[in-house]
Design a protein around this motif. Structure first.
Motif, PDB file in Angstrom:
ATOM      1  N   MET A  99     -33.080  42.771 -53.084  1.00  0.00           N
ATOM      2  CA  MET A  99     -32.557  41.813 -51.968  1.00  0.00           C
ATOM      3  C   MET A  99     -31.210  42.267 -51.532  1.00  0.00           C
ATOM      4  O   MET A  99     -30.786  42.214 -50.346  1.00  0.00           O
ATOM      5  CB  MET A  99     -32.566  40.495 -52.454  1.00  0.00           C
ATOM      6  CG  MET A  99     -33.912  39.864 -52.728  1.00  0.00           C
ATOM      7  SD  MET A  99     -34.093  38.009 -53.235  1.00  0.00           S
ATOM      8  CE  MET A  99     -33.516  37.509 -51.962  1.00  0.00           C
ATOM      9  N   ASP A 102     -31.432  45.203 -49.322  1.00  0.00           N
ATOM     10  CA  ASP A 102     -32.077  45.064 -47.902  1.00  0.00           C
ATOM     11  C   ASP A 102     -31.073  44.238 -47.361  1.00  0.00           C
ATOM     12  O   ASP A 102     -31.325  44.078 -46.152  1.00  0.00           O
ATOM     13  CB  ASP A 102     -33.122  44.605 -48.316  1.00  0.00           C
ATOM     14  CG  ASP A 102     -34.227  45.455 -48.788  1.00  0.00           C
ATOM     15  OD1 ASP A 102     -33.918  46.559 -48.611  1.00  0.00           O
ATOM     16  OD2 ASP A 102     -35.395  45.001 -49.393  1.00  0.00           O
ATOM     17  N   MET A 104     -30.287  41.009 -48.050  1.00  0.00           N
ATOM     18  CA  MET A 104     -30.376  39.741 -47.998  1.00  0.00           C
ATOM     19  C   MET A 104     -29.653  38.932 -48.998  1.00  0.00           C
ATOM     20  O   MET A 104     -29.593  37.694 -48.900  1.00  0.00           O
ATOM     21  CB  MET A 104     -31.819  39.564 -48.436  1.00  0.00           C
ATOM     22  CG  MET A 104     -32.968  40.216 -47.699  1.00  0.00           C
ATOM     23  SD  MET A 104     -34.672  39.983 -48.287  1.00  0.00           S
ATOM     24  CE  MET A 104     -34.975  38.511 -47.897  1.00  0.00           C
ATOM     25  N   LEU A 105     -28.781  39.462 -49.807  1.00  0.00           N
ATOM     26  CA  LEU A 105     -27.944  39.027 -50.582  1.00  0.00           C
ATOM     27  C   LEU A 105     -26.712  39.705 -50.775  1.00  0.00           C
ATOM     28  O   LEU A 105     -26.771  40.709 -50.232  1.00  0.00           O
ATOM     29  CB  LEU A 105     -28.395  39.020 -52.256  1.00  0.00           C
ATOM     30  CG  LEU A 105     -29.383  37.962 -52.700  1.00  0.00           C
ATOM     31  CD1 LEU A 105     -29.871  38.024 -54.048  1.00  0.00           C
ATOM     32  CD2 LEU A 105     -29.077  36.630 -52.650  1.00  0.00           C
ATOM     33  N   TYR A 225     -32.015  29.689 -47.745  1.00  0.00           N
ATOM     34  CA  TYR A 225     -32.410  30.920 -47.028  1.00  0.00           C
ATOM     35  C   TYR A 225     -32.216  30.528 -45.547  1.00  0.00           C
ATOM     36  O   TYR A 225     -31.397  31.106 -44.783  1.00  0.00           O
ATOM     37  CB  TYR A 225     -33.890  31.351 -46.928  1.00  0.00           C
ATOM     38  CG  TYR A 225     -34.402  32.148 -45.937  1.00  0.00           C
ATOM     39  CD1 TYR A 225     -34.262  33.451 -46.368  1.00  0.00           C
ATOM     40  CD2 TYR A 225     -35.081  31.765 -44.675  1.00  0.00           C
ATOM     41  CE1 TYR A 225     -34.681  34.457 -45.333  1.00  0.00           C
ATOM     42  CE2 TYR A 225     -35.406  32.704 -43.924  1.00  0.00           C
ATOM     43  CZ  TYR A 225     -35.398  34.020 -44.397  1.00  0.00           C
ATOM     44  OH  TYR A 225     -35.676  35.030 -43.458  1.00  0.00           O
ATOM     45  N   LYS A 228     -28.386  30.827 -45.092  1.00  0.00           N
ATOM     46  CA  LYS A 228     -28.019  32.380 -45.025  1.00  0.00           C
ATOM     47  C   LYS A 228     -28.472  32.805 -43.763  1.00  0.00           C
ATOM     48  O   LYS A 228     -27.588  33.504 -43.114  1.00  0.00           O
ATOM     49  CB  LYS A 228     -28.623  32.917 -46.026  1.00  0.00           C
ATOM     50  CG  LYS A 228     -28.605  34.548 -45.992  1.00  0.00           C
ATOM     51  CD  LYS A 228     -29.857  35.402 -45.353  1.00  0.00           C
ATOM     52  CE  LYS A 228     -29.714  36.808 -45.045  1.00  0.00           C
ATOM     53  NZ  LYS A 228     -30.396  37.200 -43.991  1.00  0.00           N
ATOM     54  N   GLN A 229     -29.311  32.441 -43.218  1.00  0.00           N
ATOM     55  CA  GLN A 229     -29.730  32.713 -41.384  1.00  0.00           C
ATOM     56  C   GLN A 229     -28.697  32.341 -40.534  1.00  0.00           C
ATOM     57  O   GLN A 229     -28.576  32.847 -39.577  1.00  0.00           O
ATOM     58  CB  GLN A 229     -31.183  32.239 -41.496  1.00  0.00           C
ATOM     59  CG  GLN A 229     -32.303  32.984 -42.071  1.00  0.00           C
ATOM     60  CD  GLN A 229     -32.424  34.697 -41.642  1.00  0.00           C
ATOM     61  OE1 GLN A 229     -31.765  35.387 -42.428  1.00  0.00           O
ATOM     62  NE2 GLN A 229     -33.019  34.761 -40.604  1.00  0.00           N
ATOM     63  N   LYS A 232     -25.244  34.109 -41.667  1.00  0.00           N
ATOM     64  CA  LYS A 232     -25.557  35.690 -41.899  1.00  0.00           C
ATOM     65  C   LYS A 232     -26.690  36.219 -40.764  1.00  0.00           C
ATOM     66  O   LYS A 232     -27.718  36.689 -41.775  1.00  0.00           O
ATOM     67  CB  LYS A 232     -25.438  36.414 -43.118  1.00  0.00           C
ATOM     68  CG  LYS A 232     -24.303  36.088 -43.789  1.00  0.00           C
ATOM     69  CD  LYS A 232     -23.065  36.998 -43.459  1.00  0.00           C
ATOM     70  CE  LYS A 232     -21.657  37.007 -44.301  1.00  0.00           C
ATOM     71  NZ  LYS A 232     -20.743  38.050 -43.861  1.00  0.00           N
ATOM     72  N   GLY A 235     -27.587  39.552 -41.589  1.00  0.00           N
ATOM     73  CA  GLY A 235     -27.933  39.921 -43.040  1.00  0.00           C
ATOM     74  C   GLY A 235     -26.677  40.075 -43.727  1.00  0.00           C
ATOM     75  O   GLY A 235     -25.712  40.501 -42.795  1.00  0.00           O
ATOM     76  N   TRP A 236     -26.559  40.222 -44.944  1.00  0.00           N
ATOM     77  CA  TRP A 236     -25.394  40.807 -45.553  1.00  0.00           C
ATOM     78  C   TRP A 236     -25.010  42.317 -45.291  1.00  0.00           C
ATOM     79  O   TRP A 236     -26.165  42.979 -44.997  1.00  0.00           O
ATOM     80  CB  TRP A 236     -25.382  40.485 -47.167  1.00  0.00           C
ATOM     81  CG  TRP A 236     -25.357  38.969 -47.428  1.00  0.00           C
ATOM     82  CD1 TRP A 236     -26.371  38.415 -47.434  1.00  0.00           C
ATOM     83  CD2 TRP A 236     -24.219  38.157 -47.645  1.00  0.00           C
ATOM     84  NE1 TRP A 236     -26.193  36.923 -47.636  1.00  0.00           N
ATOM     85  CE2 TRP A 236     -24.624  36.854 -48.039  1.00  0.00           C
ATOM     86  CE3 TRP A 236     -22.834  38.200 -47.675  1.00  0.00           C
ATOM     87  CZ2 TRP A 236     -23.946  35.752 -48.091  1.00  0.00           C
ATOM     88  CZ3 TRP A 236     -22.060  37.160 -47.919  1.00  0.00           C
ATOM     89  CH2 TRP A 236     -22.490  36.047 -48.457  1.00  0.00           C
TER      90      TRP A 236
END
Length: 246
Positions: A99, A102, A104-105, A225, A228-229, A232, A235-236
């Motif tokens: 993640m 990609d 995501m984190l 999630y 996060k969306q 970000k 995405g990170w």
């Protein structure tokens, strides 16, 4: 380690297309024997299964073979638990790593040590597991079945969706039977999940049922999630695949 966890470490396995089927077949035989042989041995003694409870195996071993068999069973259980824990740490720690790679984190979770182990992800998971130590075995089993069952349901849904949207996608492993086979393979696990949901009301955690606690944990993931969306949306920063130092 569950069959679906094997994919998370496929890149670290030599010739996984050939190794995995052989390992899975051998594992099914070993697991089946490890359940059938002890249960058959106890059945031969005539001990009533209704009297069993958590920890009964050690007591039964002591009755049948004395203190040495009891100690051997406990030691064997310790080795089994350590082996399972080691395998799950290896597979689960690759999820935050992937993640992070990609985006995501945060890229912190993508850090590797000199042996290419995702040490930050392992520490973060260890902290989470340590927080669950006081819940008790039965509660942990109920929560694990609920959360794992939900993730497994999503996997089966993704299998069907990909079979419809990407029918010609190259698949080293393919469920036979076309769309019907892709749907049929998920029916029994989903029914088992429903059975667990019906019977999960008996276990209580902090004044609520295990089902409610598990549902809150799942909802927390969805909320995380969504946050996060919102914060970000792109995405990170995607982490580079770090080479081990030295």
């Amino acid at each position: 380690m569950g069959w679906d966890n094997a994919s998370t470490i496929a890149t670290e396995v030599e010739r996984p297309q050939r190794t995995y089927p052989r390992a899975m077949l051998a594992a099914v035989v070993i697991v089946a024997l490890s359940y059938i042989v002890p249960v058959a041995a106890v059945w031969i003694t005539g001990l009533p299964a209704a009297a069993w409870e958590t920890g009964s195996w050690a007591d039964i071993a002591g009755l049948l073979g004395g203190p040495m068999l009891r100690i051997a069973l406990v030691v064997g259980g310790m080795f089994s638990a350590f082996g399972m824990f080691n395998a799950l740490v290896m597979s689960y720690s690759r999820l935050p790593l992937a993640m992070a790679q990609d985006g995501m984190l945060p890229r912190l979770f993508g850090k590797l040590n000199r042996r290419r182990a995702p040490w930050v992800a392992i520490i973060a998971l260890a902290i989470g597991w340590a927080c669950c130590l006081g819940l008790g075995f039965e509660r942990l089993v109920t929560i694990d079945i609920l959360i794992y069952g939900m993730s497994l349901t999503l996997e089966f849904m993704a299998l069907v969706v990909l079979r419809i949207r990407e029918p010609h996608l190259a698949r080293p492993f393919r469920v036979p039977g076309g769309l019907f086979g892709a749907i049929a393979v998920g029916i029994a696990p989903v029914l088992l999940l429903g059975f667990d949901l019906v019977h999960s009301e008996s276990e209580r955690i902090w004044g609520m049922s295990s089902f409610a606690f598990g549902a809150l944990a799942i909802a927390a993931g969805i909320i995380a999630y969504a946050v996060k969306q919102a914060l970000k949306p792109a995405g990170w920063a995607i982490a580079t695949r770090e080479e081990p130092a030295g």
